[in-house]
Structure formats: structure tokens, C-alpha cells
Design a protein around this motif. Sequence first.
Motif, PDB file in Angstrom:
ATOM      1  N   LYS A  58       0.965  -1.164   0.033  1.00 25.55           N
ATOM      2  CA  LYS A  58      -0.296   0.195   0.100  1.00 25.55           C
ATOM      3  C   LYS A  58       0.779   1.320   0.082  1.00 25.55           C
ATOM      4  O   LYS A  58       0.553   2.269  -0.343  1.00 25.55           O
ATOM      5  CB  LYS A  58      -0.824  -0.161   1.728  1.00 25.55           C
ATOM      6  CG  LYS A  58      -2.012   1.549   1.508  1.00 25.55           C
ATOM      7  CD  LYS A  58      -3.426   1.372   0.109  1.00 25.55           C
ATOM      8  CE  LYS A  58      -3.611   2.381   0.774  1.00 25.55           C
ATOM      9  NZ  LYS A  58      -5.057   2.322  -0.545  1.00 25.55           N
ATOM     10  N   PHE A  59       2.054   1.016   0.844  1.00 28.83           N
ATOM     11  CA  PHE A  59       2.559   2.200   0.581  1.00 28.83           C
ATOM     12  C   PHE A  59       4.064   2.489  -0.303  1.00 28.83           C
ATOM     13  O   PHE A  59       3.916   3.792  -1.249  1.00 28.83           O
ATOM     14  CB  PHE A  59       4.245   1.875   2.335  1.00 28.83           C
ATOM     15  CG  PHE A  59       4.521   3.110   1.755  1.00 28.83           C
ATOM     16  CD1 PHE A  59       4.419   4.589   2.660  1.00 28.83           C
ATOM     17  CD2 PHE A  59       5.678   3.611   1.639  1.00 28.83           C
ATOM     18  CE1 PHE A  59       5.815   5.836   2.773  1.00 28.83           C
ATOM     19  CE2 PHE A  59       6.854   4.253   2.027  1.00 28.83           C
ATOM     20  CZ  PHE A  59       6.561   5.647   2.044  1.00 28.83           C
ATOM     21  N   GLY A  60       3.525   1.351  -1.126  1.00 27.21           N
ATOM     22  CA  GLY A  60       4.456   1.397  -2.222  1.00 27.21           C
ATOM     23  C   GLY A  60       3.826   2.433  -3.523  1.00 27.21           C
ATOM     24  O   GLY A  60       4.236   2.690  -4.297  1.00 27.21           O
ATOM     25  N   GLN A  61       2.262   2.253  -3.586  1.00 30.02           N
ATOM     26  CA  GLN A  61       1.516   2.046  -4.148  1.00 30.02           C
ATOM     27  C   GLN A  61       1.391   4.096  -4.455  1.00 30.02           C
ATOM     28  O   GLN A  61       1.491   4.902  -4.874  1.00 30.02           O
ATOM     29  CB  GLN A  61       0.102   1.323  -3.911  1.00 30.02           C
ATOM     30  CG  GLN A  61      -0.972   2.785  -4.595  1.00 30.02           C
ATOM     31  CD  GLN A  61      -2.899   1.496  -5.122  1.00 30.02           C
ATOM     32  OE1 GLN A  61      -2.530   0.786  -4.219  1.00 30.02           O
ATOM     33  NE2 GLN A  61      -3.216   2.000  -5.107  1.00 30.02           N
ATOM     34  N   LEU A  62       1.214   4.983  -3.307  1.00 29.75           N
ATOM     35  CA  LEU A  62       1.243   5.582  -2.173  1.00 29.75           C
ATOM     36  C   LEU A  62       2.432   6.443  -2.669  1.00 29.75           C
ATOM     37  O   LEU A  62       2.019   7.536  -3.593  1.00 29.75           O
ATOM     38  CB  LEU A  62       1.177   5.853  -0.968  1.00 29.75           C
ATOM     39  CG  LEU A  62      -0.139   5.543  -0.117  1.00 29.75           C
ATOM     40  CD1 LEU A  62       0.071   5.061   1.203  1.00 29.75           C
ATOM     41  CD2 LEU A  62      -1.326   6.207  -0.631  1.00 29.75           C
ATOM     42  N   VAL A  63       3.710   6.079  -2.902  1.00 26.40           N
ATOM     43  CA  VAL A  63       4.504   6.463  -3.047  1.00 26.40           C
ATOM     44  C   VAL A  63       4.501   7.052  -4.976  1.00 26.40           C
ATOM     45  O   VAL A  63       4.938   8.232  -5.548  1.00 26.40           O
ATOM     46  CB  VAL A  63       5.818   6.130  -3.175  1.00 26.40           C
ATOM     47  CG1 VAL A  63       7.249   6.384  -3.467  1.00 26.40           C
ATOM     48  CG2 VAL A  63       6.053   5.879  -1.345  1.00 26.40           C
ATOM     49  N   ASN A  64       4.001   6.304  -5.283  1.00 29.40           N
ATOM     50  CA  ASN A  64       4.694   6.053  -6.987  1.00 29.40           C
ATOM     51  C   ASN A  64       3.074   7.100  -7.382  1.00 29.40           C
ATOM     52  O   ASN A  64       3.147   7.582  -8.314  1.00 29.40           O
ATOM     53  CB  ASN A  64       3.659   4.659  -7.652  1.00 29.40           C
ATOM     54  CG  ASN A  64       4.985   3.815  -7.898  1.00 29.40           C
ATOM     55  OD1 ASN A  64       6.194   3.831  -7.500  1.00 29.40           O
ATOM     56  ND2 ASN A  64       4.429   2.451  -7.543  1.00 29.40           N
ATOM     57  N   GLU A  65       1.761   7.383  -6.926  1.00 29.88           N
ATOM     58  CA  GLU A  65       0.985   8.230  -6.736  1.00 29.88           C
ATOM     59  C   GLU A  65       1.206   9.502  -6.228  1.00 29.88           C
ATOM     60  O   GLU A  65       1.206  10.655  -7.213  1.00 29.88           O
ATOM     61  CB  GLU A  65      -0.230   7.645  -5.741  1.00 29.88           C
ATOM     62  CG  GLU A  65      -0.375   6.532  -6.556  1.00 29.88           C
ATOM     63  CD  GLU A  65      -1.838   6.332  -5.565  1.00 29.88           C
ATOM     64  OE1 GLU A  65      -2.609   7.184  -4.143  1.00 29.88           O
ATOM     65  OE2 GLU A  65      -2.800   5.666  -5.607  1.00 29.88           O
TER      66      GLU A  65
END
Length: 356
Positions: A58-65
Motif C-alpha cells: 500500500k505504501f509503495g502504491q502511495l509513493v508512486n501516486e
Amino acid sequence: MELKDKLSALQSEALAKVSDASDAQGLQQVKVEYLGKKGIITGLMKEMKSLPNEEKPKFGQLVNEARQAVEAAMTEKDTELKEKAINDKLANETIDISLPGRKFNIGSAHPLTKIVEELEDLFIGLGYEVVEGYEVETDYYNFEALNLPKSHPARDMQDSFYITEELLMRTHTSPVQARTLESRKGQGPVKIICPGKVYRRDSDDATHSHQFTQIEGLVVDENIKMSDLKGTLELFAKKMFGADREIRLRPSFFPFTEPSVEVDISCFKCGGAGCNVCKGTGWIEILGAGMVHPNVLEMAGFDSEKYSGFAFGMGPDRIAMLKYGIEDIRHFYTDDLRFLEQFKAVEDGGSEHVSQ
């Protein structure tokens, strides 16, 4: 501060700096600071190891966003900056259409160029080929191949610029004729004109120059007669000086023609009554000509029993001086714009007489 909160704060900070960037360089600095290999947002990915395994995706997704949001803002800002730069440039470079335009002076052909081109057009229309040659020539082609052996006294008629004993600046364009005849290997017909610069050790005065232009013509074929030469020169005189011009042939001597003639035209200014142009005679000497000497034909490989021909030589400088009323040949070579600009008026339909 939790990583999610830190990421949100960094995103807001990066977006604010993108918005404040005033030029492409500033925008690039923001990109390096936050999204580069060592950028702040990029560095957060290294801190995921402190998160529980179930939170890492989930955190990796937030960084990409966050990266995508900053990149989109930068793209939009880059477009905005480019448009602003174009608009600023247009505003600063606005053309005042009420100002007078710049005048571009249009030149004209040099008078000698005009005469040479007129003559070329005339003779091309008669089926002649234009052939050019070397300005530095051998003694053989400049003299010997034209029936002027080394001991011939007529060589004194053309005081020459020698480079070596066998090389010189050509004194006439006749070497082009000799070379062309030799290249045809005894087979006619030959029908050429040879324009170009020639050089003689003449004193520079109003009517002489060490360099001048010349056009020579040569026709060799079976059954060529003096009447063919006369008809050609009559056509030339009428074309260059007016339809009512007449010519006369006077006996003369040239080593490469036999018989040889000097050619005069009836004065185009007084019509034969006598004036300053023709020196009161009614006639103006214009060129030399004659029937090609059999020796010249034989040296070039032509059978003089089968072939005959005529040759003529004229000076475009002299023709231009007569046609435009120019009294000093040196005007052609000094590049004085006050003199040359008068020929633009002639092209535009003005008088052909040129003031000195």
C-alpha cells in the motif's frame, strides 16, 4: 511522523515548489530534489523496510501516486513556462508596421556580361556550341598550332605575358579553336564560339587594357565559303547595332586565316554621314575575320582539300563601348558603382548611352 504523513507533506511541498518555479532551470532543480535518483520522495522507498509486510504494497502504491502527481504538475508547469516565453518574445519583438520598410537595392548584370550573353544567345540560335578553355596556355596552342612558329614576326603583334618559355597567359581565345579542332580528329562539322578573358602587355589607357574579353567564332565543314562568313557577320551587326546596319570587308593579314579581312559596320550614330564616333568616315572597325588557313586545318588533322572554314574574333569590350557610348575601357574594371548602376537604368528601358 508516520511515513504516510511524511509522504503527504513532501508531495505538498514539491507541488508548491513546482508552482513557484519561474523558469525551466528552477523546474529542473525541483525535479532533481524530489524525483531524482537521490531525491527526497524517491528515498522514501528505502524506508519501507521499517513497515510491516502487509503495509509495504500500500505504501509503495502511495509513493508512486505522489511521484505521478508531481510529474503531472511539472509537465503542466513546463508547458505554461514555454507558452509564457513565446508570448514574452512576441511582445518584445512586435513589428511596428507603420515604420517605412528597408530598401533593398537590386543590382544589374555587368555591361561586359550583358554583351557576352547577348552574343552567346545570338550564336547559340545559329547552332553554335559555346566552348571555353585555359587562360594559361602552352606556346604551341597559343601560336604554333595557329600557323605562328617560334620565329614568325607576327608574334610581335601580340606582346605576351610569359610564365615560362613554354607557358603564357593566352593572348586570344584562338587556342580553344585549335584544341577543339584537334579533339574532333579531322571530322567535321565544327561550329563553335569561344568567349573568355585574354591578356597582352598593352599600356593601360582609355582604349587599351592588359586584360580584356574576346569572343572568337569558328566554322569548319565541307564547302564553307567567304559568303557564309559575310552573311554571318551581317546578321551579327544587325542584331547588335540595329536592323539598318551594313558591313564592309577590307583586306588584312592574320597568320591563321587566308584570305583575312577587317570588318567595318556603318556608323549607328550618324548613319554614314560622319560623326565623332566614326571619326568622320561613316564606318566603325569592329572585328577581324577570314577563311581558316589550310595549315591550321592540316595541323589539327583535317584534310584541307575536303574541309574549309571561317573564323572571326571580336572584343565585347569594344562592342560595349560603342553600343553604350563609353569612352574609357578602364571603367569596366574599376567596379565604380556610379558607373555600373547606370546599366540598371538601361535594363529598365532607359537610354543606352551611358554618361562618363
